[in-house]
Enzyme design. Structure first.
Site, PDB file in Angstrom:
ATOM      1  N   ASP A  29       0.855  -1.189   0.000  1.00  0.00           N
ATOM      2  CA  ASP A  29       0.000   0.000   0.000  1.00  0.00           C
ATOM      3  C   ASP A  29       0.901   1.253   0.000  1.00  0.00           C
ATOM      4  OD1 ASP A  29      -1.660   2.110   0.531  1.00  0.00           O
ATOM      5  OD2 ASP A  29      -2.555   1.258   2.351  1.00  0.00           O
ATOM      6  N   GLU A  79      30.143   6.464   6.036  1.00  0.00           N
ATOM      7  CA  GLU A  79      30.141   5.038   6.353  1.00  0.00           C
ATOM      8  C   GLU A  79      30.104   4.235   5.061  1.00  0.00           C
ATOM      9  OE1 GLU A  79      26.225   3.756   8.116  1.00  0.00           O
ATOM     10  OE2 GLU A  79      25.927   5.918   8.173  1.00  0.00           O
ATOM     11  N   CYS A 111      26.047   7.067  11.040  1.00  0.00           N
ATOM     12  CA  CYS A 111      25.541   8.388  10.630  1.00  0.00           C
ATOM     13  C   CYS A 111      26.027   9.519  11.530  1.00  0.00           C
ATOM     14  CB  CYS A 111      24.020   8.358  10.579  1.00  0.00           C
ATOM     15  SG  CYS A 111      23.399   7.038   9.554  1.00  0.00           S
ATOM     16  N   THR A 152      13.911   3.181   2.712  1.00  0.00           N
ATOM     17  CA  THR A 152      14.670   4.182   3.488  1.00  0.00           C
ATOM     18  C   THR A 152      16.104   4.327   2.968  1.00  0.00           C
ATOM     19  OG1 THR A 152      15.311   2.575   5.203  1.00  0.00           O
ATOM     20  CG2 THR A 152      13.276   3.780   5.569  1.00  0.00           C
ATOM     21  N   SER A 201      16.431  -0.663  15.939  1.00  0.00           N
ATOM     22  CA  SER A 201      17.118   0.590  15.597  1.00  0.00           C
ATOM     23  C   SER A 201      16.232   1.793  15.933  1.00  0.00           C
ATOM     24  CB  SER A 201      17.551   0.608  14.128  1.00  0.00           C
ATOM     25  OG  SER A 201      16.450   0.732  13.254  1.00  0.00           O
ATOM     26  N   HIS A 233      18.790  13.747  13.021  1.00  0.00           N
ATOM     27  CA  HIS A 233      19.220  12.798  11.996  1.00  0.00           C
ATOM     28  C   HIS A 233      17.943  12.118  11.512  1.00  0.00           C
ATOM     29  CE1 HIS A 233      20.816   9.455   9.883  1.00  0.00           C
ATOM     30  NE2 HIS A 233      20.305   8.589  10.750  1.00  0.00           N
ATOM     31  N   LYS A 242       9.230  10.519  16.370  1.00  0.00           N
ATOM     32  CA  LYS A 242       9.062   9.492  17.406  1.00  0.00           C
ATOM     33  C   LYS A 242       9.870   9.863  18.655  1.00  0.00           C
ATOM     34  CE  LYS A 242       8.680   5.595  14.139  1.00  0.00           C
ATOM     35  NZ  LYS A 242       7.454   4.860  14.350  1.00  0.00           N
ATOM     36  N   ASN A 275      17.488   8.669   2.961  1.00  0.00           N
ATOM     37  CA  ASN A 275      18.525   8.725   3.996  1.00  0.00           C
ATOM     38  C   ASN A 275      19.875   8.995   3.345  1.00  0.00           C
ATOM     39  OD1 ASN A 275      19.995   8.491   6.323  1.00  0.00           O
ATOM     40  ND2 ASN A 275      19.390   6.383   6.785  1.00  0.00           N
ATOM     41  N   SER A 309      24.019   4.638  14.311  1.00  0.00           N
ATOM     42  CA  SER A 309      23.768   3.283  14.823  1.00  0.00           C
ATOM     43  C   SER A 309      25.063   2.645  15.277  1.00  0.00           C
ATOM     44  CB  SER A 309      23.152   2.419  13.728  1.00  0.00           C
ATOM     45  OG  SER A 309      21.838   2.812  13.487  1.00  0.00           O
TER      46      SER A 309
END
Ligand code: CAA
Length: 391
Positions: A29, A79, A111, A152, A201, A233, A242, A275, A309
């Site tokens: 979707d 990275e 990152c 992403t 993550s 970030h 979030k 990203n 991360s």
């Protein structure tokens, strides 16, 4: 001495895939991608764009002859470097024609690398007033076709010129970092694509923000209400929210509305690029300042959350400088995003799976149909990368 960002710019390749097209092709979707994850378009680089060419493309428009003579330090956070030994910064030093008595290094922690570079640059300028540093974050984010991380991905670079008496943002001295060795996202040397524990993550990101914020507010005495905006970030545009929402719970409606409005402005470029790993936090800052309609003023306080991360995080703060808006490249940024080539699924998958030659000999490279960038990787000759400038 005031030290911070004097000039800044970003670069993204001029090919992208529309994420509604991708969702439909994958039988998902489209609202999951555009609403649930919050991404609209994803930059897809041809093999002729890499960490070096993107970093040089981001830097070129902001450097004048005086800068080239005064830059002593070039730090590339990445990275997705192109060599285990030679730094991408040394290639960029040559492509940009920076004065010879400069040091060029690449730094890595997922990152977080560009933030490490920024802090290194700030300390360098403090010890060497009048000199300048070029900090670059440049990456190609890859999880693989048909993976949950596919939506992403992205690619791009940011470049920031760091100096005393900066014209855009003064970076304040209090900052708090945190390290915890975890496996939320990683990429062993033998892999081209990252391995990720997606849910873990997300949780680690939020935990790092909440924990560091508590320590940062104690050490700096700043409260949430002191800030006009927070830049995050952004591995995808919903992620920072979030982390932000829990700290807004006890704030007034006015404070909460302001920070959420500015959060949305800061996500616009990521939503259309994806990203870009190390450069992402600074892409958020450019998105915020370019999109803001003259509401942000000199001396306004902006918070920054850097997350790499594996994991390292850092929160720091900065203040806008009088006249900062005159030094943004808003029109150029918007033109770059609007004038890109919309790939079909077949083109996307063909570009994604194309590999650079790994054998001895001379291998000219050409992607002229897609890659219109100024600097590009033009050949690999006896395992050495060579770059050209488009005239
Ligand atoms: N309509 C609207 N929303 C929908 C939907 C639909 N039809 N279907 C699902 N959604 C919503 C879900 O409810 C969910 O929302 P919430 O996050 O608010 O709960 C959201 O869309 C994503 O859905 P899922 O969690 O089911 O998605 P997923 O399992 O496919 O994984 C992901 C999403 C974890 C982000 C994955 O893409 C991934 O692993 N990406 C790479 C890792 C990453 O970016 N991690 C972020 C933190 S790590 C970091 O920041 C460093 C870094 O750069 C990598």
């Amino acid at each position: 001495m005031l030290i911070g960002i004097d000039k800044m710019n970003f670069f993204t390749p001029n090919t992208y895939i529309d994420l509604v097209t991708l969702a439909e092709h994958r039988g998902i979707d489209p609202n999951k991608f555009t609403v649930g994850i919050g991404q609209s378009k994803m930059a897809v680089p041809t093999i002729t764009q890499d960490t070096v060419s993107m970093g040089a493309n981001a830097s070129l428009p902001i450097l004048d002859a005086d800068d080239l003579n005064k830059i002593d330090l070039i730090v590339v956070g990445t990275e997705t470097g192109i060599d285990e030994s030679k730094s991408s910064a040394s290639f960029i030093h040559q492509l940009l024609n920076i004065q010879p008595f400069a040091k060029s290094v690449e730094v890595k922690h997922a990152c977080y690398g560009a933030t490490a570079g920024l802090m290194m640059a700030k300390d360098y300028i403090k010890a060497h007033p009048g000199r300048k540093a070029l900090v670059i974050g440049s990456d190609i984010s890859r999880y693989g076709l048909n993976t949950s991380g596919e939506v992403t991905q992205g690619a791009g670079a940011v470049a920031m010129l760091i100096s005393e008496n900066p014209r855009i943002l003064e970076i304040e001295d209090t900052s708090v970092s945190m390290t915890e060795s975890i496996f939320d996202f990683w990429r062993p040397n033998y892999r081209d694509t990252a391995i990720v524990d997606g849910k873990f993550s997300n949780e680690a990101y939020v935990k790092f923000f909440t924990t560091i914020w508590e320590e940062f507010s104690t050490r700096s005495s700043y409260k949430i209400a002191d800030f006009k905006a927070f830049c995050f970030h952004l591995p995808y545009s919903k992620m920072g929210k979030k982390a932000l929402l829990p700290v807004l719970e006890n704030e007034s409606q006015e404070v909460s509305d302001l920070l959420l409005t500015n959060y949305e402005l800061s996500t616009d470029y990521t939503r259309n690029i994806g990203n870009i790993y190390t450069g992402s936090l600074y892409l958020s800052l450019m998105s915020l300042l370019d999109s803001d309609d003259n509401t942000l003023k000199a001396n306004d306080l902006i918070g920054f959350f850097s997350y790499g991360s594996g994991a390292v995080g850092e929160i720091f703060s900065g203040r806008l400088v009088e006249g900062y808006e005159k030094h943004l490249l808003k029109d150029e940024h918007q033109a770059m995003i609007n004038n890109r080539y919309d790939l079909s699924i077949e083109e996307y998958e063909a570009i994604f799976t194309k590999e650079l030659p790994k054998t001895d000999g001379i291998h000219p490279l050409s992607e002229a149909k897609y890659d219109k960038s100024h600097f590009y990787l033009s050949s690999i000759s006896e395992h050495q990368r060579h770059y050209n400038e488009r005239q």
